[in-house]
Design an enzyme around this catalytic site. Structure first.
Site, PDB file in Angstrom:
ATOM      1  N   GLY A   1       0.527  -0.941   0.086  1.00  0.00           N
ATOM      2  CA  GLY A   1      -0.204  -0.286  -0.099  1.00  0.00           C
ATOM      3  C   GLY A   1       0.748   1.567  -0.285  1.00  0.00           C
TER       4      GLY A   1
ATOM      5  N   VAL B   1       9.487   7.647   0.590  1.00  0.00           N
ATOM      6  CA  VAL B   1      10.236   9.412  -0.280  1.00  0.00           C
ATOM      7  C   VAL B   1       9.655   9.469  -1.794  1.00  0.00           C
ATOM      8  CG1 VAL B   1      12.178   9.280   0.581  1.00  0.00           C
ATOM      9  CG2 VAL B   1      11.627   7.289  -1.136  1.00  0.00           C
TER      10      VAL B   1
ATOM     11  N   ALA C   1       8.733  13.492  -6.611  1.00  0.00           N
ATOM     12  CA  ALA C   1       8.633  14.633  -8.047  1.00  0.00           C
ATOM     13  C   ALA C   1       8.434  13.515  -8.948  1.00  0.00           C
ATOM     14  CB  ALA C   1      10.375  14.901  -7.723  1.00  0.00           C
TER      15      ALA C   1
ATOM     16  N   LYS D   1       5.605  21.849 -10.872  1.00  0.00           N
ATOM     17  CA  LYS D   1       7.333  21.066 -11.036  1.00  0.00           C
ATOM     18  C   LYS D   1       7.198  22.160 -12.377  1.00  0.00           C
ATOM     19  CE  LYS D   1      10.304  16.941 -11.459  1.00  0.00           C
ATOM     20  NZ  LYS D   1      10.249  15.767 -11.204  1.00  0.00           N
TER      21      LYS D   1
ATOM     22  N   PRO E   1      13.947  21.340 -19.117  1.00  0.00           N
ATOM     23  CA  PRO E   1      12.643  21.798 -19.003  1.00  0.00           C
ATOM     24  C   PRO E   1      11.685  20.694 -18.984  1.00  0.00           C
ATOM     25  CG  PRO E   1      13.368  22.416 -20.351  1.00  0.00           C
ATOM     26  CD  PRO E   1      14.672  21.886 -19.963  1.00  0.00           C
TER      27      PRO E   1
ATOM     28  N   VAL F   1       2.037 -10.111   5.233  1.00  0.00           N
ATOM     29  CA  VAL F   1       2.159 -11.630   4.851  1.00  0.00           C
ATOM     30  C   VAL F   1       2.772 -12.168   4.730  1.00  0.00           C
ATOM     31  CG1 VAL F   1       2.526 -12.237   2.173  1.00  0.00           C
ATOM     32  CG2 VAL F   1       0.769 -10.542   2.074  1.00  0.00           C
TER      33      VAL F   1
ATOM     34  N   LEU G   1       8.396  -0.279  -6.854  1.00  0.00           N
ATOM     35  CA  LEU G   1      10.340  -1.054  -6.206  1.00  0.00           C
ATOM     36  C   LEU G   1      10.150  -2.206  -6.270  1.00  0.00           C
ATOM     37  CD1 LEU G   1      10.409   1.885  -3.703  1.00  0.00           C
ATOM     38  CD2 LEU G   1      11.156   2.187  -5.666  1.00  0.00           C
TER      39      LEU G   1
ATOM     40  N   ILE H   1       8.255   6.769  -9.966  1.00  0.00           N
ATOM     41  CA  ILE H   1       6.417   6.755 -10.152  1.00  0.00           C
ATOM     42  C   ILE H   1       5.841   7.098 -11.739  1.00  0.00           C
ATOM     43  CG2 ILE H   1       3.909   8.642  -9.738  1.00  0.00           C
ATOM     44  CD1 ILE H   1       6.175   8.928  -6.911  1.00  0.00           C
TER      45      ILE H   1
HETATM   46  P1  FAD Z   1       6.677   1.504  -0.396  1.00  0.00           P
HETATM   47  O1  FAD Z   1       6.560   2.770  -0.513  1.00  0.00           O
HETATM   48  O2  FAD Z   1       8.221   0.493   0.298  1.00  0.00           O
HETATM   49  O3  FAD Z   1       5.421   0.003  -0.246  1.00  0.00           O
HETATM   50  C1  FAD Z   1       5.861  -0.739  -0.015  1.00  0.00           C
HETATM   51  C2  FAD Z   1       4.118  -1.481   0.638  1.00  0.00           C
HETATM   52  O4  FAD Z   1       4.700  -3.297   0.497  1.00  0.00           O
HETATM   53  C3  FAD Z   1       4.322  -1.060   1.788  1.00  0.00           C
HETATM   54  O5  FAD Z   1       2.460  -0.601   2.451  1.00  0.00           O
HETATM   55  C4  FAD Z   1       4.416  -1.535   2.799  1.00  0.00           C
HETATM   56  O6  FAD Z   1       3.388  -2.164   3.673  1.00  0.00           O
HETATM   57  C5  FAD Z   1       4.101  -3.109   2.273  1.00  0.00           C
HETATM   58  N1  FAD Z   1       4.880  -4.680   2.540  1.00  0.00           N
HETATM   59  C6  FAD Z   1       6.357  -4.871   2.194  1.00  0.00           C
HETATM   60  N2  FAD Z   1       5.784  -6.301   2.408  1.00  0.00           N
HETATM   61  C7  FAD Z   1       4.657  -6.427   2.881  1.00  0.00           C
HETATM   62  C8  FAD Z   1       4.574  -7.890   4.169  1.00  0.00           C
HETATM   63  N3  FAD Z   1       5.160  -8.871   3.870  1.00  0.00           N
HETATM   64  N4  FAD Z   1       3.218  -7.781   4.201  1.00  0.00           N
HETATM   65  C9  FAD Z   1       2.266  -6.620   4.081  1.00  0.00           C
HETATM   66  N5  FAD Z   1       2.897  -5.670   3.195  1.00  0.00           N
HETATM   67  C10 FAD Z   1       3.476  -5.603   2.791  1.00  0.00           C
HETATM   68  N6  FAD Z   1       9.899   7.783  -7.711  1.00  0.00           N
HETATM   69  C11 FAD Z   1       9.046   9.026  -7.969  1.00  0.00           C
HETATM   70  O7  FAD Z   1       8.815   9.005  -9.170  1.00  0.00           O
HETATM   71  N7  FAD Z   1       9.749  10.452  -7.790  1.00  0.00           N
HETATM   72  C12 FAD Z   1      11.438  10.480  -6.884  1.00  0.00           C
HETATM   73  O8  FAD Z   1      11.278  12.321  -6.837  1.00  0.00           O
HETATM   74  C13 FAD Z   1      12.149   9.493  -5.776  1.00  0.00           C
HETATM   75  N8  FAD Z   1      12.460   9.891  -5.721  1.00  0.00           N
HETATM   76  C14 FAD Z   1      12.868   8.753  -4.960  1.00  0.00           C
HETATM   77  C15 FAD Z   1      14.135   8.880  -3.254  1.00  0.00           C
HETATM   78  C16 FAD Z   1      14.545   7.231  -3.394  1.00  0.00           C
HETATM   79  C17 FAD Z   1      16.194   7.749  -2.854  1.00  0.00           C
HETATM   80  C18 FAD Z   1      14.320   6.046  -3.573  1.00  0.00           C
HETATM   81  C19 FAD Z   1      14.992   4.989  -2.902  1.00  0.00           C
HETATM   82  C20 FAD Z   1      12.793   6.713  -4.426  1.00  0.00           C
HETATM   83  C21 FAD Z   1      12.397   7.599  -4.801  1.00  0.00           C
HETATM   84  N9  FAD Z   1      11.661   7.791  -6.040  1.00  0.00           N
HETATM   85  C22 FAD Z   1      11.746   8.384  -6.335  1.00  0.00           C
HETATM   86  C23 FAD Z   1      10.887   5.804  -6.104  1.00  0.00           C
HETATM   87  C24 FAD Z   1       9.142   5.961  -5.273  1.00  0.00           C
HETATM   88  O9  FAD Z   1       9.630   6.044  -3.848  1.00  0.00           O
HETATM   89  C25 FAD Z   1       9.133   4.147  -5.461  1.00  0.00           C
HETATM   90  O10 FAD Z   1       8.664   4.226  -6.826  1.00  0.00           O
HETATM   91  C26 FAD Z   1       7.144   4.892  -4.710  1.00  0.00           C
HETATM   92  O11 FAD Z   1       7.674   5.144  -3.667  1.00  0.00           O
HETATM   93  C27 FAD Z   1       6.501   3.127  -4.832  1.00  0.00           C
HETATM   94  O12 FAD Z   1       7.031   2.723  -3.930  1.00  0.00           O
HETATM   95  P2  FAD Z   1       6.288   0.975  -3.977  1.00  0.00           P
HETATM   96  O13 FAD Z   1       5.132   1.690  -3.227  1.00  0.00           O
HETATM   97  O14 FAD Z   1       6.732   0.401  -4.709  1.00  0.00           O
HETATM   98  O15 FAD Z   1       6.770   0.479  -2.187  1.00  0.00           O
END
Ligand code: FAD
Length: 503
Positions: free
Chosen positions: A11, A46, A49, A77, A95, A184, A334, A347
């Protein structure tokens, strides 16, 4: 096997973007969409942007822009300002809009080059609306001034990632997505097909599904831990592997700038993402060239206000899953891969992953051709973005640290070498397939970091000089007029979408 139940694991931004988008196809069908997330694990925290296609994602969902920006303390932006990349002291803006417009069928930068060679002193930046507005801290949307003779404003958002996920959660739940809280702990596979059949939660509940979307973040709970898909490591091209994030208050009272700032340091770079209520800051670095303590010291020494939280330490390996869609699991966010936050593409890749998934989805079942197509298209998209990111590190004359010496001299993909060589020869940039970054993007970064056009398209010399000069002058004039008429970014935010952070 028909798809009656889609289970999203995770989530964060990826999970809730997928849930919100899929909730739109649920309407009127007996399709269940369940999202599992664990508050105990939390999100990466994080990712603030974005780039312009993200505006379209929200529009497609029917989200009211002002309402959303207000709820997430968002800002506009117009691009990214890069500092100290080509060499220390350099500054340029990448830009969102184009440099000028095509003339006689050729891209503007060729025309500009011809005029520059003939002695025109104007930098190419004055022919880009977003750059000029960003430099003066101005902002307006295209729809604020309905005039065909003025260029459109291309923009994206800065947003509070946690608040945006919460906003989408409300949106998705209101449209029938069911959220399950829990961790999970086990994944069951079908003995014959290898498809995921269910996930088991820590409290003993088992949740079955037909299609699973892995949005579990770096751990790739289903795509990697359960299916062992494999990961293509790109750290030989994109060696940064750590980040520390530290949001701070906006204390100086100045309005938030309408751009992200990316400042290169000794072994990486620092982001500043201005929101209405705070700045997002972080330092991305390579652990082979810098210790964590030093990375934090550099960050703390270069933020504009008092830290608002404890440092958030992140570790990653740049690269991508060998498959993004494997059997009945589709990885987004990710869990699918991670390159670099440098150009805010993560994103965006969630967004395009969702688009492709919805386009390919058939509720009658899953076929191999869907999987293969998704993987082929996504793989190409990653590779094109990867090359663009590598360019930022490789196109430098910095030799002040081992890190910059390494990235300046490392071997790069042939596809990137070709792009740079063509630009050096006569400024040609081919936008491959449906690659994300435009000619202006490539030109902005190449020129911004010291790669010069050796010549221009011969067609530019065939344009009538007097008519061309007139058109180019008009172009500059309309940009000046428009930027002059725009309100300040802070003023625009206060009027259009003031942060409603107590909500
Ligand atoms: P997460 O935010 O890690 O979410 C994972 C989810 O899975 C969470 O809800 C967690 O609770 C759940 N989960 C995990 N394991 C379990 C389990 N066993 N059971 C139940 N639930 C579980 N992207 C951009 O587009 N612009 C930016 O400026 C940018 N800056 C970034 C800077 C950094 C340093 C990093 C590392 C990434 C950045 N990103 C950026 C990427 C961006 O953060 C991610 O693409 C975005 O937040 C999506 O993350 P996610 O939902 O895939 O993972």
């Amino acid at each position: 096997m028909a798809i009656e139940r889609i289970v999203i694991v995770g989530g964060g931004t990826a999970g809730w973007m997928a849930a919100a988008a899929l909730s739109r196809i649920k309407a009127g069908r007996p399709l269940e969409i369940v999202l599992i997330e664990s508050e105990a694990i939390g999100t990466v925290g994080v990712g603030e942007a974005t780039i312009p296609p993200f505006v379209g994602f929200n529009e497609l969902l029917g989200i009211n822009e002002a309402d959303m920006l207000s709820a997430v303390g968002g800002t506009f932006k117009l691009g990214i300002q890069f500092e100290n990349w080509g060499q220390i002291g350099d500054s340029y803006i990448h830009p969102f809009g184009a440099y000028g417009y095509a003339m006689g069928g050729i891209s503007f930068h060729h025309v500009w080059h011809r005029m520059a060679k003939a002695g025109d002193p104007r930098p190419i930046q004055v022919f880009n609306l977003e750059t000029m507005a960003a430099c003066f801290g101005k902002f307006a949307r295209t729809q604020d001034y309905r005039r065909d003779d003025l260029p459109p404003v291309n923009y994206a958002y800065h947003l509070d990632a946690g608040r945006y996920a919460a906003y989408l959660r409300r949106f998705a739940e209101a449209r029938g997505v069911v959220r399950e809280e829990g961790k999970v702990v086990d994944v069951a596979l079908d003995g014959q097909s290898g498809f995921v059949t269910s996930v088991r939660l820590e409290d003993g509940r088992s949740l079955a599904g037909d299609l699973f979307i892995d949005c579990s973040g770096f751990r790739g709970l289903l795509i990697e831990q359960a299916l062992g898909t494999g990961y293509e490591d790109w750290s030989h091209w994109l060696p940064c592997n750590r980040a520390v994030a530290l949001p701070c208050r906006r204390e100086d009272g100045s309005p938030p700038p309408p751009f992200t700032r990316a400042t290169a340091h000794r072994a990486g770079w620092q982001w500043q993402v201005p929101l209405q209520h705070r700045n997002g800051n972080g330092h991305v670095y390579c652990s082979a060239f810098m210790e964590d303590d030093e990375a934090l010291d550099i960050l703390v020494g270069n933020i504009a206000g008092k830290p608002q939280a404890e440092p958030n330490w992140l570790r990653f390996v740049t690269g991508r899953r060998k498959k993004f869609w494997n059997r009945n699991v589709v990885a987004l966010g990710l869990a699918a891969g991670f390159m670099e936050p440098l150009e805010s593409t993560s994103i965006h890749l969630i967004n395009t992953g969702i688009d492709k998934l919805i386009s390919l989805l058939s509720l009658d079942g899953i076929t191999r051709v869907q999987e293969d197509t998704f993987n082929r298209l996504t793989g190409r998209e990653y590779a094109r973005i990867r090359d663009f990111l590598i360019l930022h590190y490789n196109a430098t004359s910095r030799d002040d640290s081992d890190f910059w010496n390494h990235v300046r001299t490392m071997a790069v993909p042939e596809t990137l070498t070709e792009k740079v060589e063509l630009f050096k020869a006569n400024g040609q940039i081919f936008r491959e397939e449906d690659e994300l970054f435009t000619e202006t993007s490539w030109a902005a970064v190449m020129m911004g970091q010291g790669i010069e056009m050796g010549g221009h398209n011969a067609m530019a010399d065939a344009l009538d000089p007097a008519r061309t000069a007139h058109e180019v002058n008009e172009m500059e004039r309309s940009i000046r007029y428009l930027v002059g008429a725009m309100p300040g970014h802070g003023e625009y935010l206060a009027r259009y979408c003031p942060a409603a952070l107590a909500a």
